[in-house]
Scaffold this active site. Structure first.
Site, PDB file in Angstrom:
ATOM      1  N   LYS A   1      -2.643  -4.572  -1.090  1.00 22.93           N
ATOM      2  CA  LYS A   1      -1.004  -3.934  -1.441  1.00 22.93           C
ATOM      3  C   LYS A   1      -1.009  -5.613  -2.579  1.00 22.93           C
ATOM      4  O   LYS A   1       0.005  -5.524  -3.257  1.00 22.93           O
ATOM      5  CB  LYS A   1      -0.163  -3.237  -0.945  1.00 22.93           C
ATOM      6  CG  LYS A   1      -0.542  -1.960  -0.702  1.00 22.93           C
ATOM      7  CD  LYS A   1       0.412  -0.723  -1.290  1.00 22.93           C
ATOM      8  CE  LYS A   1      -0.244  -0.069  -1.558  1.00 22.93           C
ATOM      9  NZ  LYS A   1       0.489   0.798  -2.792  1.00 22.93           N
TER      10      LYS A   1
ATOM     11  N   ASP B   1       5.953   2.511   1.957  1.00 25.66           N
ATOM     12  CA  ASP B   1       5.895   3.062   3.264  1.00 25.66           C
ATOM     13  C   ASP B   1       4.738   1.969   3.987  1.00 25.66           C
ATOM     14  O   ASP B   1       4.116   2.905   4.829  1.00 25.66           O
ATOM     15  CB  ASP B   1       4.511   4.616   2.736  1.00 25.66           C
ATOM     16  CG  ASP B   1       4.015   4.648   1.833  1.00 25.66           C
ATOM     17  OD1 ASP B   1       3.727   3.702   1.259  1.00 25.66           O
ATOM     18  OD2 ASP B   1       3.706   5.621   1.140  1.00 25.66           O
TER      19      ASP B   1
HETATM   20  C1  LIG Z   1      -3.936   1.243   1.446  1.00 19.49           C
HETATM   21  C2  LIG Z   1      -3.111   1.730   1.020  1.00 19.49           C
HETATM   22  N1  LIG Z   1      -4.236   2.246   0.623  1.00 19.49           N
HETATM   23  C3  LIG Z   1      -3.547   2.987  -1.313  1.00 19.49           C
HETATM   24  C4  LIG Z   1      -2.756   3.257  -1.274  1.00 19.49           C
HETATM   25  C5  LIG Z   1      -1.722   4.635  -2.234  1.00 19.49           C
HETATM   26  O1  LIG Z   1      -1.670   3.676  -3.277  1.00 19.49           O
HETATM   27  P1  LIG Z   1      -0.902   4.422  -4.646  1.00 19.49           P
HETATM   28  O2  LIG Z   1       0.393   4.045  -4.010  1.00 19.49           O
HETATM   29  O3  LIG Z   1      -0.793   3.330  -5.575  1.00 19.49           O
HETATM   30  O4  LIG Z   1      -1.459   5.035  -4.887  1.00 19.49           O
HETATM   31  C6  LIG Z   1      -1.429   2.370  -0.678  1.00 19.49           C
HETATM   32  C7  LIG Z   1      -0.185   2.962  -0.807  1.00 19.49           C
HETATM   33  O5  LIG Z   1       0.380   2.487  -0.145  1.00 19.49           O
HETATM   34  C8  LIG Z   1      -1.660   2.138   0.674  1.00 19.49           C
HETATM   35  O6  LIG Z   1      -0.944   1.506   1.607  1.00 19.49           O
END
Ligand SMILES: Cc1ncc(COP(=O)(O)O)c(C=O)c1O
Length: 382
Positions: A69, A116
């Protein structure tokens, strides 16, 4: 195990722009500790799935954090600060301390985000790198380990009485001259920063392209993405749905059954909210509404949408570990969703949409490592 699938009636192989460019990659390369993350060739996973090849882009360690992220957060902060600096901008620079120096006229300034887990921690880390304050709003369901990880970055952590979506609403109210809201979620009137977050994720995709080229490997036939608000999926879809992409694979999204906001929205034909509680162990995906700026891309870029309960994620974490990959609950969601789909009774049409078979080359993203180490140990023991 429960699984829901939706074949997207609006899916296209090629989408109109904007198409990603390499500017975010050039930016990330200048950040301290930048290294390309591994693209793991995982034959055991290919065997378990009954496909030809599995590549896992392993984001369990990215710029010193256990998730991808920070790629989006850092690029969005950079672009937003550049805009605030106005005509002078950042100018030429090589190292991050030069950026820090050029921010004098904007201080005191705090970065604000709702999260989150991983996005907020990433924003807090970027704030620290630039000598700025950070105020991070989190839902009350968030486990202590993740809250502490954000606080350890030097951020003020504010627990909101409600879901992630309520934390987003609360954080948006902080916008002001001395505060800069860096959200990966978007809503009418707040679209530029979340678009930059999506752009920032493109670094992963360029790294994959470059690595496959170095290995003389063809691109994937199937790419699986886990979806929270859909920003990550939008980056993946923009990359593989551009006319210049090296391959135009099938795209499949995976969401928790209790927060399948993208699946519900595609079914409804427009953005809808899924009511809480959003209590999946795939906590990064506990989002009730897709992001407005991601929607035009994801609603036409994804071929098959899948929603699963938590059990496949646990199994996927153990399988990933068996291939030497440390995968947290959200990180393993893509693999879990694919495993569930390949086994599910009554999902023949969905499988046919993807055309999965013994020669298929699959790309998965381990989007996070063990961000809650106690929970990780419990799953491994289970
Ligand atoms: C580790 C991880 N993978 C995937 C996602 C999904 O990303 P998005 O919210 O852009 O769909 C998140 C979102 O917080 C995440 O923390």
């Amino acid at each position: 195990m429960s699984i829901r699938t939706l074949i997207n009636p609006n899916a296209r192989k090629i989408l109109d722009g904007p198409y990603p460019d390499r500017a975010p990659l050039r930016f990330h390369r200048r950040l301290p500790g930048y290294e390309e993350t591994p693209l793991v060739d995982a034959p055991k996973l290919a065997g378990a799935l009954g496909v030809g090849k599995v590549f896992v882009k392993d984001e369990s360690s990215r710029l010193g954090l256990p998730a991808f992220k920070i790629l989006g957060a850092s690029w969005a902060v950079y672009r937003a600060l550049e805009e605030r600096l106005g005509d002078e901008g950042f100018g030429d620079w090589e190292e991050i301390w030069e950026l820090e120096e050029r921010l004098e006229s904007l201080r005191p300034l705090s970065l604000v985000a709702a999260t989150d887990g991983n996005h907020g921690r990433a924003v807090a880390r970027v704030a620290r790198l630039l000598g700025l304050g950070a105020k991070i709003f989190v839902p009350d369901e968030m486990v202590l380990a993740r809250r502490e990880a954000i606080a350890d970055e030097g951020a003020e952590v504010i627990v909101v009485d409600g879901t992630y979506d309520e934390a987003v609403e609360r954080s948006a109210r902080e916008a002001g001259e001395r505060t800069l809201v860096i959200s990966d979620m978007s809503w009418p009137g707040y679209e530029r920063i979340p678009s930059w977050v999506i752009e920032g994720y493109s670094t992963m995709l360029w790294e994959i392209d470059d690595e496959l080229e170095r290995r003389n490997e063809a691109g994937p036939d199937l790419v699986v993405v886990q979806v929270g608000v859909g920003a990550f999926a939008a980056a993946v879809a923009r990359h593989f749905r551009s006319p210049e992409a090296s391959s135009h694979p099938k795209l499949m999204s995976v969401e928790p059954a209790s927060a399948d906001c993208l699946l519900e929205s595609v079914e409804a034909g427009s953005i809808v909210s899924v009511p809480g509680p959003h209590d999946s162990i795939m906590s990064g995906l506990n989002c009730g509404k897709p992001s407005l700026v991601a929607w035009p891309t994801v609603s036409r870029g994804i071929d098959l949408l899948v929603a699963v309960d938590d059990e496949p994620a646990r199994e996927a974490m153990r399988l990933a570990a068996d291939s030497g990959i440390v995968s947290g609950e959200t990180g393993a969601a893509g693999l879990g969703g694919l495993l569930a789909l390949l086994r599910a009774g009554g999902a023949e049409e969905a499988r046919m949409t993807l055309g999965v078979g013994e020669d298929t080359r699959v790309l998965l993203f381990n989007s996070e490592g063990a961000t809650d180490s106690d929970a990780y140990r419990r799953v491994m023991a289970g």
